[in-house]
Motif scaffolding. Structure first.
Motif, short mmCIF file in Angstrom:
data_model
loop_
_atom_site.label_atom_id
_atom_site.label_comp_id
_atom_site.label_asym_id
_atom_site.label_seq_id
_atom_site.Cartn_x
_atom_site.Cartn_y
_atom_site.Cartn_z
N PRO A 41 0.83 -1.24 0.14
CA PRO A 41 -0.14 -0.03 0.01
C PRO A 41 0.80 1.24 0.02
N ASN A 42 2.07 1.14 0.29
CA ASN A 42 2.63 2.35 0.70
C ASN A 42 3.61 2.72 -0.76
N GLN A 43 3.01 3.47 -1.66
CA GLN A 43 3.84 3.78 -2.88
C GLN A 43 3.72 5.05 -3.09
N ARG A 44 4.64 5.73 -3.50
CA ARG A 44 4.66 7.05 -3.58
C ARG A 44 4.48 7.61 -5.16
N LEU A 45 3.42 7.42 -5.65
CA LEU A 45 3.31 7.73 -7.25
C LEU A 45 2.83 9.08 -7.27
N LEU A 46 2.34 9.86 -6.27
CA LEU A 46 1.86 10.99 -6.31
C LEU A 46 2.63 12.15 -5.56
N HIS A 47 3.99 11.76 -5.18
CA HIS A 47 4.68 12.56 -4.33
C HIS A 47 4.94 13.96 -4.54
N ASP A 48 4.78 14.41 -5.94
CA ASP A 48 4.51 15.78 -6.00
C ASP A 48 3.20 16.32 -6.56
N LYS A 49 2.31 15.60 -6.08
CA LYS A 49 0.96 15.96 -6.64
C LYS A 49 0.08 16.41 -5.70
N VAL A 50 -0.81 17.37 -5.93
CA VAL A 50 -1.86 17.96 -4.89
C VAL A 50 -3.27 17.45 -5.50
N VAL A 51 -3.96 16.95 -4.50
CA VAL A 51 -5.38 16.50 -4.76
C VAL A 51 -6.64 17.24 -4.18
N ALA A 52 -7.50 17.66 -4.92
CA ALA A 52 -8.46 18.42 -4.21
C ALA A 52 -9.71 17.36 -3.86
N GLY A 74 1.55 9.05 -1.59
CA GLY A 74 2.53 10.06 -1.44
C GLY A 74 1.79 11.49 -1.74
N GLY A 75 0.89 11.65 -1.83
CA GLY A 75 0.31 12.84 -2.34
C GLY A 75 -0.21 13.85 -1.23
N ARG A 76 -0.61 15.08 -1.76
CA ARG A 76 -0.88 16.01 -0.48
C ARG A 76 -2.40 16.52 -0.87
N VAL A 77 -3.31 16.63 0.13
CA VAL A 77 -4.80 16.77 0.03
C VAL A 77 -5.19 18.26 0.41
N ILE A 78 -6.11 19.00 -0.41
CA ILE A 78 -6.50 19.99 -0.16
C ILE A 78 -7.94 19.92 -0.22
N GLY A 79 -8.94 20.86 0.33
CA GLY A 79 -10.33 20.56 0.21
C GLY A 79 -11.28 21.07 1.23
N PHE A 80 -12.62 20.28 1.16
CA PHE A 80 -13.37 20.73 2.17
C PHE A 80 -14.41 19.66 2.31
N SER A 81 -15.00 19.64 3.38
CA SER A 81 -16.16 18.63 3.78
C SER A 81 -17.34 19.28 4.26
N ASP A 82 -17.41 20.44 3.97
CA ASP A 82 -18.64 21.26 4.35
C ASP A 82 -18.81 22.62 3.30
N ALA A 83 -19.31 22.35 2.29
CA ALA A 83 -19.31 23.53 1.45
C ALA A 83 -19.88 24.97 2.10
N ARG A 84 -20.68 24.87 3.12
CA ARG A 84 -21.14 26.19 3.80
C ARG A 84 -19.93 26.92 4.35
N ASN A 85 -18.70 26.19 4.38
CA ASN A 85 -17.38 27.01 4.89
C ASN A 85 -16.55 27.36 3.46
N THR A 86 -17.48 27.53 2.24
CA THR A 86 -16.76 27.96 1.28
C THR A 86 -17.50 29.08 0.76
N SER A 87 -17.02 29.61 -0.43
CA SER A 87 -17.54 30.76 -1.22
C SER A 87 -18.97 30.21 -1.51
#
Ligand code: CP
Length: 315
Positions: A41-52, A74-87
């Motif tokens: 399970p620990n493969q770093r295919l997304l080491h330079d990638k950002v996923v929303a 190995g990727g990084r995650v941005i995002g939200f789980s509640d759209a009320r906190n977004t624009s």
């Protein structure tokens, strides 16, 4: 970018909006990737990638397993789980939201309550979109983990009897799974109250494919020949009339005693969350598989992400 180059750029992008976006061969390939990721399970295919990871509708499993999958890769995650906190709360449209998010990330994983929203997002996004559920329409990543779970427990996807129970009208996981299993010579049984029957379009789809199905009301007497019992929740959030929900909310409850005369190989799947449709006395029965099924979601989603990113030329 020149117009032709722009078109080519968009043409290269691989999305997963509906399970029908993938051929049978692609589905089997992603299942193989899932199996490989489960072994390692620990493969770093997304080491330079950002996923929303953008969830305009509540989720536990889909969001957390997708985010776990990205982290394992190995990727990084941005995002939200509640759209009320977004624009969105200030009136921003889905189009503008997607245009912005695509500026920040290499991949968008989106859940939205409106049917067709994921297809729309894929048409305007310059990065890949994975549909994490759009209203009552489709939930293709759930389907991939369902297929993975069926393959793991039955040793095959071919020639099985799948018995689907509960909310077959609004159940997007049901709709996606029917379409996927149609590749594999499946026999379906549909158990639902008349208010939540499988929509005609899916019956016509099966008719066109020449696949057998039957419809039933009673639970206990119609599960004996099943290889998979696919339980679903009656989804309060899909009803516009609360009285209609009250009529059907507890229509089925699978109990341990009902499993006595079922096949030895049968497994009980449920996309979860459950409410009352599976009694907790089933949980310790070896035929109950829904918690492992949810774990399989991490590996299946790793497979989907790796495939979509590779096909889009990003890894
Ligand atoms: N199966 C599923 O979609 O669960 P969540 O709503 O918790 O993501």
């Amino acid at each position: 970018m020149q117009p032709n180059a722009l078109q080519n750029h968009f043409r290269m992008i691989k999305h997963l909006v509906s399970i029908t976006d993938f051929t049978k061969e692609e589905i089997l390939h992603v299942l193989k990737l899932a199996s490989d990721f489960e072994q390692n399970p620990n493969q770093r295919l997304l080491h330079d990638k950002v996923v929303a990871s953008v969830f305009f509708e509540p989720s536990t499993r889909t969001r957390l397993s997708f985010e776990t999958a990205v982290n394992r890769l190995g990727g990084r995650v941005i995002g939200f789980s509640d759209a009320r906190n977004t624009s969105v709360s200030k009136g921003e449209s889905l189009k503008d939201s997607i245009m912005m998010i695509a500026n920040y990330a290499d991949l968008i994983i989106m859940r939205h309550p409106v049917e067709g929203s994921a297809r729309y997002a894929s048409e305007i996004s310059r990065v890949s979109v994975i549909n994490a559920g759009d209203g009552a329409n489709q939930h293709p990543s759930q389907t991939m983990l369902d297929l993975y779970s069926i393959q793991k427990t039955q040793g095959t996807l071919d020639g099985l009897t799948i018995t689907m129970v509960g909310d077959l009208k609004y159940g997007r996981t049901v709709h996606s799974l029917i379409m996927a299993m149609s590749h594999f010579n499946t026999r379906f049984r549909f158990i639902a109250p008349k208010e939540l029957q499988i929509p005609g379009e899916y019956k016509r789809f099966l008719d066109q494919k020449g696949l057998p199905y039957s419809e039933h009301r009673e639970l206990a007497e119609n599960i004996q020949d099943a290889d998979i019992i696919y339980m679903t929740r009656v989804q309060q959030e899909r009803f516009t009339d609360p009285v209609e929900y009250e009529k059907v909310k507890n229509v089925y409850s699978l109990r341990n005693s009902m499993l006595e005369h079922t096949k030895d190989n049968v497994k009980i799947l449920h996309p979860l969350p459950r409410v009352n449709e599976i009694n907790t006395d089933v949980d310790d029965n070896p035929k109950a598989y829904y918690f492992t099924q949810a774990e399989n979601g991490v590996y299946a989603r790793m497979g989907i992400i790796a495939y979509v990113m590779r096909e889009s030329g990003l890894i």
